[in-house]
Design an enzyme around this catalytic site. Structure first.
Site, short mmCIF file in Angstrom:
data_model
loop_
_atom_site.label_atom_id
_atom_site.label_comp_id
_atom_site.label_asym_id
_atom_site.label_seq_id
_atom_site.Cartn_x
_atom_site.Cartn_y
_atom_site.Cartn_z
N ASN A 109 8.43 60.61 89.17
CA ASN A 109 9.74 61.25 89.05
C ASN A 109 10.13 61.23 87.57
OD1 ASN A 109 12.05 62.51 90.35
ND2 ASN A 109 13.19 60.70 89.78
N LYS A 110 11.28 61.77 87.28
CA LYS A 110 11.76 61.90 85.91
C LYS A 110 11.62 60.60 85.13
CE LYS A 110 12.75 64.74 84.17
NZ LYS A 110 11.73 65.41 83.31
N ASP A 141 8.76 64.12 92.12
CA ASP A 141 7.97 65.30 91.74
C ASP A 141 6.60 65.30 92.40
OD1 ASP A 141 10.01 64.89 89.42
OD2 ASP A 141 9.39 66.99 89.44
N ARG A 161 14.00 74.35 86.77
CA ARG A 161 13.31 73.07 86.80
C ARG A 161 13.71 72.36 88.08
NH1 ARG A 161 17.30 70.62 87.90
NH2 ARG A 161 16.14 68.70 87.58
N GLY A 162 13.05 71.22 88.33
CA GLY A 162 13.24 70.56 89.62
C GLY A 162 12.08 70.97 90.52
N ALA A 163 11.45 70.00 91.18
CA ALA A 163 10.19 70.27 91.88
C ALA A 163 10.30 71.39 92.92
CB ALA A 163 9.68 68.97 92.51
N ARG A 216 3.56 73.97 84.66
CA ARG A 216 3.95 72.55 84.54
C ARG A 216 3.02 71.74 85.45
NH1 ARG A 216 10.12 70.81 84.71
NH2 ARG A 216 9.36 69.09 83.44
N GLN A 231 19.46 66.14 82.17
CA GLN A 231 19.71 66.78 83.48
C GLN A 231 20.86 66.10 84.22
OE1 GLN A 231 16.71 65.92 82.28
NE2 GLN A 231 15.08 67.25 83.00
O1 MRU Z 1 11.74 67.90 84.35
P1 MRU Z 1 12.55 68.27 85.56
O2 MRU Z 1 13.98 68.48 85.30
O3 MRU Z 1 11.91 69.41 86.32
O4 MRU Z 1 12.42 67.00 86.50
C1 MRU Z 1 13.07 66.99 87.73
C2 MRU Z 1 12.97 65.70 88.42
O5 MRU Z 1 12.31 64.78 87.98
C3 MRU Z 1 13.63 65.60 89.76
O6 MRU Z 1 14.08 64.31 89.99
C4 MRU Z 1 12.62 65.99 90.84
O7 MRU Z 1 12.09 67.25 90.58
C5 MRU Z 1 13.20 65.99 92.18
S1 MRU Z 1 14.42 67.22 92.30
C6 MRU Z 1 14.66 67.76 93.78
#
Ligand code: MRU
Length: 347
Positions: free
Chosen positions: A245-246, A235, A44-46, A87, A194
């Site tokens: 973002n999250k 994201d 996970r993470g963009a 996703r 996270q």
């Molecule tokens: O649902 P996730 O864990 O994939 O969400 C991740 C985030 O929201 C991060 O803040 C975002 O991807 C930036 S990470 C480099």
């Protein structure tokens, strides 16, 4: 090691569902398994899901028995859709898949094996570029942190959210490695945690001073004057600088403005989606309510209780002091600065 890499003709990634308890690796033999790993958040993470999808496309090219380039492109289109659907919110996923399709369809190859080799090279290039870009963002953003500061961070934006090094946590790491000494408050980031599971694990390894906070405590520490800076990732960022973002990012941004604290997003230009005018157009992923009711298999309430689980929110551009990119810190008005950063100019 890297969060995701090519290993013996498979895609190898860290299983982020098992951190911090165990550093386990999974080897994925086909693009369907990569798509599933993105959906269930093994990765996970963009930027990390973007690089994973790129390697997934390289796998898809090898899975296909196509004997002509045209037939291979048809198979790749199918894989591209499966990977993009894994996703919806982080644009890096679609961006990476589109880069791979562009490479496959560029007309330079007369034999499908040429496309297969080119796609693996392109996935490697995307992964390597991610690390280099993160290091540049780290250097660009480190100036924002002063000795003695307390910095608030949300979610996980570190090495695990990228191929390596990280975005907002990369800035924190770069500042620490330059010798600055400061403290980081990590929102635990419900419901997937996270912040407490992944960001705290990373800061433990780097020896960076931190405390985990319940998400609900950020305003308390802002009001007390402890927090000097907020750093988050992104994201998807739209042309006007709105930031998806999250979930929980928006309320932190509003609290930061109320308390006069600068709020920055740190993201590569591959996270900027100039095709969307404002954040209202960003698709927001709704995940299974079980993540709220029974996090990681631990029931908080009976499973038939009702819940909602949006995975992201959108912070309007007026809450941002700047967006740290590999091409410098974009400042308002973002419609101008982001366009220049995406075009490769220093901002
Ligand atoms: O649902 P996730 O864990 O994939 O969400 C991740 C985030 O929201 C991060 O803040 C975002 O991807 C930036 S990470 C480099």
């Amino acid at each position: 090691m890297r969060t995701v890499e090519w290993h013996q003709n498979q895609v190898r990634m860290i299983d982020q569902k098992r951190i911090p308890w165990e550093l386990a690796l999974v080897d994925l033999p086909d693009f369907q398994a990569v798509a599933h790993a993105i959906t269930d958040m093994t990765v996970r993470g963009a930027p990390a899901i973007g690089a994973s999808a790129a390697f997934g496309m390289a796998l898809a090219a090898r899975q296909s028995n196509a004997e002509t380039v045209a037939a291979l492109l048809t198979d790749l289109q199918t894989a591209a859709q499966v990977l993009k659907d894994a996703r919806p919110t982080a644009v890096n996923l679609a961006w990476a898949v589109d880069q791979m399709m562009k490479m496959a369809a560029n007309g330079h190859y007369t034999h499908p094996d040429g496309v297969r080799d080119a796609l693996l090279n392109e996935a490697q290039r995307i992964a390597d570029a991610d690390v280099a870009i993160n290091q540049r963002m780290g250097a660009n953003g480190a100036v924002l942190i002063q000795d003695g500061d307390t910095v608030l961070h949300h979610c996980n934006t570190g090495a695990l959210a990228t191929v390596d090094y990280g975005t907002a946590l990369g800035v924190i790491r770069a500042a620490w490695e330059s010798g600055k000494r400061f403290h980081v408050l990590l929102d635990e980031t419900r419901p997937r945690l996270q912040g407490s599971r992944l960001s705290a694990w990373e800061l433990e390894q780097l020896g960076i001073s931190y405390d985990i906070l319940p998400d609900t405590a950020a305003g308390y520490y802002m009001q007390k004057g402890e927090i000097k800076l907020v750093l988050v990732g992104a994201d998807r960022i739209t042309a006007n600088g709105d930031v998806a973002n999250k979930i929980g990012t928006y309320q932190i941004a509003v609290l930061a403005k109320e308390n006069g604290i600068p709020f920055y997003s740190v993201a590569p230009t591959s996270t900027v989606d100039l095709s969307l005018a404002t954040g209202a157009e960003i698709p927001i992923e709704e995940r299974n309510k079980d993540e709220v009711l029974t996090p990681y298999g631990n029931p908080i309430v009976p499973p038939h209780f009702h819940a909602r689980n949006p995975a992201f929110d959108v912070t309007p551009n007026r809450y941002l002091a700047g967006i740290v990119t590999e091409n410098g810190i974009a400042r308002p008005p973002f419609s101008d600065s982001l366009r220049r950063a995406v075009a490769g100019a220093q901002v």
